[in-house]
Design a protein around this motif. Structure first.
Motif, PDB file in Angstrom:
ATOM      1  N   THR A  34       0.852  -1.188   0.000  1.00 42.95           N
ATOM      2  CA  THR A  34       0.000   0.000   0.000  1.00 42.95           C
ATOM      3  C   THR A  34       0.889   1.240   0.000  1.00 42.95           C
ATOM      4  OG1 THR A  34      -1.648  -1.190   1.275  1.00 42.95           O
ATOM      5  CG2 THR A  34      -1.880   1.183   1.184  1.00 42.95           C
ATOM      6  N   ASN A  36       0.531   5.425   0.211  1.00 38.76           N
ATOM      7  CA  ASN A  36      -0.329   6.586   0.462  1.00 38.76           C
ATOM      8  C   ASN A  36       0.473   7.857   0.253  1.00 38.76           C
ATOM      9  OD1 ASN A  36      -2.599   5.096   1.255  1.00 38.76           O
ATOM     10  ND2 ASN A  36      -1.748   4.842   3.287  1.00 38.76           N
ATOM     11  N   THR A  38      -0.033  12.282   0.364  1.00 36.70           N
ATOM     12  CA  THR A  38      -0.875  13.413   0.729  1.00 36.70           C
ATOM     13  C   THR A  38      -0.251  14.688   0.168  1.00 36.70           C
ATOM     14  OG1 THR A  38      -1.494  12.304   2.775  1.00 36.70           O
ATOM     15  CG2 THR A  38      -1.907  14.652   2.660  1.00 36.70           C
TER      16      THR A  38
END
Length: 62
Positions: A34, A36, A38
């Motif tokens: 995974t 991620n 931002t």
């Protein structure tokens, strides 16, 4: 995040019955990767309009 990349989720065992023995070796394919990210768009120095409202009935609230 990386999860179970070396295939570590295995279940091995034996079940004994009266007339035979059962062997099992289970592997659950749960490998996962995974990523991620931002990112904040816009200007962090934006002026906001903060108003304080005076409620006359506020003192009557229990």
């Amino acid at each position: 995040m990386v999860e179970d990349i070396f295939r570590g989720t295995q279940s091995k065992g034996k079940i004994f019955y009266d007339e035979f023995t059962q062997f099992y070796n289970n592997y659950y394919d749960t490998r996962r990767f995974t990523l991620n990210m931002t990112y904040t768009f816009g200007n962090k120095n934006v002026k906001t309009n903060n108003k304080q409202i005076q409620l006359e009935e506020k003192s009557r609230v229990n």
